[in-house]
Design an enzyme around this catalytic site. Structure first.
Site, PDB file in Angstrom:
ATOM      1  N   SER A   1       0.772  -1.333  -0.148  1.00 27.69           N
ATOM      2  CA  SER A   1      -0.347  -0.270  -0.305  1.00 27.69           C
ATOM      3  C   SER A   1       0.625   1.147  -0.046  1.00 27.69           C
ATOM      4  O   SER A   1       1.235   1.248  -1.301  1.00 27.69           O
ATOM      5  CB  SER A   1      -1.146  -0.127   1.138  1.00 27.69           C
ATOM      6  OG  SER A   1      -1.927   0.156   1.166  1.00 27.69           O
TER       7      SER A   1
ATOM      8  N   ASP B   1      -9.527  -4.789  -6.343  1.00 29.52           N
ATOM      9  CA  ASP B   1      -8.929  -3.855  -5.027  1.00 29.52           C
ATOM     10  C   ASP B   1      -9.775  -2.580  -5.765  1.00 29.52           C
ATOM     11  O   ASP B   1     -10.197  -2.060  -5.787  1.00 29.52           O
ATOM     12  CB  ASP B   1      -7.796  -3.101  -5.822  1.00 29.52           C
ATOM     13  CG  ASP B   1      -6.996  -1.874  -4.130  1.00 29.52           C
ATOM     14  OD1 ASP B   1      -7.832  -1.746  -3.508  1.00 29.52           O
ATOM     15  OD2 ASP B   1      -5.867  -2.546  -3.831  1.00 29.52           O
TER      16      ASP B   1
ATOM     17  N   HIS C   1      -7.602  -5.162  -1.610  1.00 27.19           N
ATOM     18  CA  HIS C   1      -6.157  -4.378  -1.143  1.00 27.19           C
ATOM     19  C   HIS C   1      -6.119  -4.992  -0.141  1.00 27.19           C
ATOM     20  O   HIS C   1      -4.177  -5.699  -0.368  1.00 27.19           O
ATOM     21  CB  HIS C   1      -6.755  -3.259   0.150  1.00 27.19           C
ATOM     22  CG  HIS C   1      -5.435  -2.667   0.133  1.00 27.19           C
ATOM     23  ND1 HIS C   1      -4.849  -1.310  -0.800  1.00 27.19           N
ATOM     24  CD2 HIS C   1      -4.929  -2.490   1.198  1.00 27.19           C
ATOM     25  CE1 HIS C   1      -3.712  -1.157  -0.263  1.00 27.19           C
ATOM     26  NE2 HIS C   1      -3.999  -1.476   0.771  1.00 27.19           N
TER      27      HIS C   1
END
Length: 502
Positions: free
Chosen positions: A363, A436, A470
């Site tokens: 991330s 995502d 994610h």
């Protein structure tokens, strides 16, 4: 549509909920600044109560100096209100009387919310007759449980405060230096019993009942260590300084085949995630603990200690902007300075070949990785998972940046590794979930960045994991991710060819 800034809220009633200490009484919050943090007013929010049968006029309970955060209800005489202001990282805690509206709230605490060493902890609650959680009040006292971060470790504590004077009395603090304790909840305050969890670097976490009155500890679970291969891995928290004197830290793991007599140098994986601060004193605090049980998770870099790598995990990557400066104004130089300090520190210990160091992150850590490979020559390769690389695609703020693209175009452009894809000379593995749904890291970010890198001749690989968001969940996805990372590290780090500079 909201005004600009993280402290912006909508107008009208918000945070609507039931008082947990009463059967049928609503409360809510209304902004006194039209929800706009840029409007200067003496009070930001006002809290109202409206009791059943909802025929009377709602009653104003309390006003806040900063933005309302939450309430812990106790009874008609006491409740705890918290408020905060992001720009200054300020948090305030007040005690007020829900029934005495003329009584001015008492300021219990005002602090820097990023200052872990001086965190007073959380108020202890108990179950009410209604089955809800309310503030625990015993014999005119309230109680707090804290994590107890100190420079030399983590030592959880329990404090007691008399309501008349709010004088603090510490009634328990952990002392073990070879174990890590976490106080989870109060079982019976009057008896002094608490649910606790204890672990060490080689002992799997187990649960205990701790009696602070009789100083006893009763073990109630007996979980065995499921990670026997990592049971004796050398682990320590190292501290070091970057060029400007800011203290940093990271958790260092040595390979399972490390022999202190033969020594020798190894490749290294540095894994990190940047954090923004408004002051250096908070940024330099150590929260890593060498007594935390050594347990890998699906995305952990720790597996590679079994593959002959040194791992520096959770390396501190503070980005500091003091006073009127914003942290991201100097994001890139601080990022590179953090990385260089980490590599220098482990290299000075004699463990690594600094020409064989990889960097990775997930991330915002992936965003960090791409920037480090773009703006430095410190690394042999990188792994970037589920990241964002073009900040013009997140134009209304990202992470801890509350300015929008049109207010800080230079910042957005400079921080976007996509804009500097032509400078990428270091092999980069991009991994992303195909589905995502994180607003800041759509899969398109990795796809377009990969196209730019390949179009410019960079060494890059893109792996899309089907149906993953994610974070990754399917066993097939995780095993394939680990295989991809291992292949990348073996080729471009451990067995790196030195035909070209990184």
């Amino acid at each position: 549509e909201l005004p600009k800034g993280f402290m912006a809220v909508r107008q009208g009633r918000r945070n609507i909920g039931w008082r947990s200490d009463k059967e049928a009484s609503l409360y809510w919050v209304e902004a006194l600044d039209k929800g706009d943090p840029n409007i200067q007013v003496p009070d930001r929010d006002e809290v109202f109560e409206w009791a059943a049968p909802f025929t009377d006029t709602p009653i104003s309970l309390v006003k806040t100096k900063d933005r309302f955060q939450g309430i812990i209800w106790g009874n008609d005489d006491i409740a705890i209100l918290t408020e905060n202001w992001w720009d200054t990282r300020t948090g305030r805690t007040l005690i007020f009387s829900p029934s005495d509206h003329d009584k001015k709230p008492t300021l219990f605490n005002e602090r820097n919310t990023q200052d872990k060493y001086n965190d007073p902890g959380n108020f202890i609650t108990e179950e009410s007759p209604l089955g809800t959680n309310i503030l625990a009040v015993k014999e005119g006292s309230i109680f707090m449980m804290g994590e107890g971060y100190q420079k030399n470790g983590k030592f959880p504590f329990i404090d007691k405060y008399g309501l008349q004077t709010l004088t603090k009395e510490r009634i328990y603090q952990a002392k073990d230096s070879d174990k890590l304790e976490e106080l989870l909840s109060a079982i019976d305050l009057e008896q002094g019993t608490f649910l606790s969890r204890l672990e060490s670097k080689n002992e799997f976490p187990n649960y205990y009942i701790r009696n602070i009155r009789h100083n006893t500890l009763e073990k109630i679970t007996r979980f065995e260590n499921p990670y026997k291969l990592m049971e004796k891995v050398h682990k320590e928290v190292i501290t070091y300084k970057r060029d400007d004197g800011l203290e940093l830290s990271g958790t260092l793991y040595l390979p399972t085949d490390y022999n202190p007599e033969k020594k020798g140098t190894y490749p290294m994986i540095l894994w990190a995630y940047p954090t923004e601060y408004k002051d250096k004193s908070s940024a330099g605090q150590v929260t890593a603990n060498s007594n935390e049980f050594t347990a890998p998770y699906y995305g952990s870099p720790l597996y590679w200690v079994n593959r002959g790598y040194v791992v520096l995990d959770d390396a501190a990557f503070p980005i500091v902007g003091e006073g009127d400066a914003e942290p991201n104004d100097t994001f890139i130089p601080q990022l590179v300075s953090n990385a260089k300090a980490a590599i220098d520190a482990v290299d000075n210990l004699g463990y690594i070949d600094r020409k064989k160091v990889a960097v990775g992150g997930h991330s915002y850590g992936a965003f960090m990785t791409a920037n480090l490979l773009t703006h430095s020559t410190l690394f042999a390769a990188g792994i970037a998972r589920s990241g964002a690389y073009n900040r013009s695609l997140t134009p209304f703020g990202f992470q801890s940046e509350q300015r929008n693209f049109w207010e800080a175009q230079d910042v957005y452009q400079t921080m976007s590794p996509f804009n500097f894809a032509d400078k990428m000379k270091t092999p980069l593995l991009l991994i992303h979930g195909e589905a995502d749904n994180n607003a800041g890291t759509h899969t398109l970010q990795s796809e377009r960045y990969f196209h730019a890198l390949k179009g410019l001749g960079a060494t890059a690989r893109l792996v899309l994991l089907p149906k993953e968001s994610h974070g990754y969940a399917a066993r097939e996805s995780i095993m394939h991710m680990l295989w991809e990372q291992d292949q990348w590290l073996e080729k471009y780090v451990k067995n790196r060819q030195f035909d070209e500079k990184p």
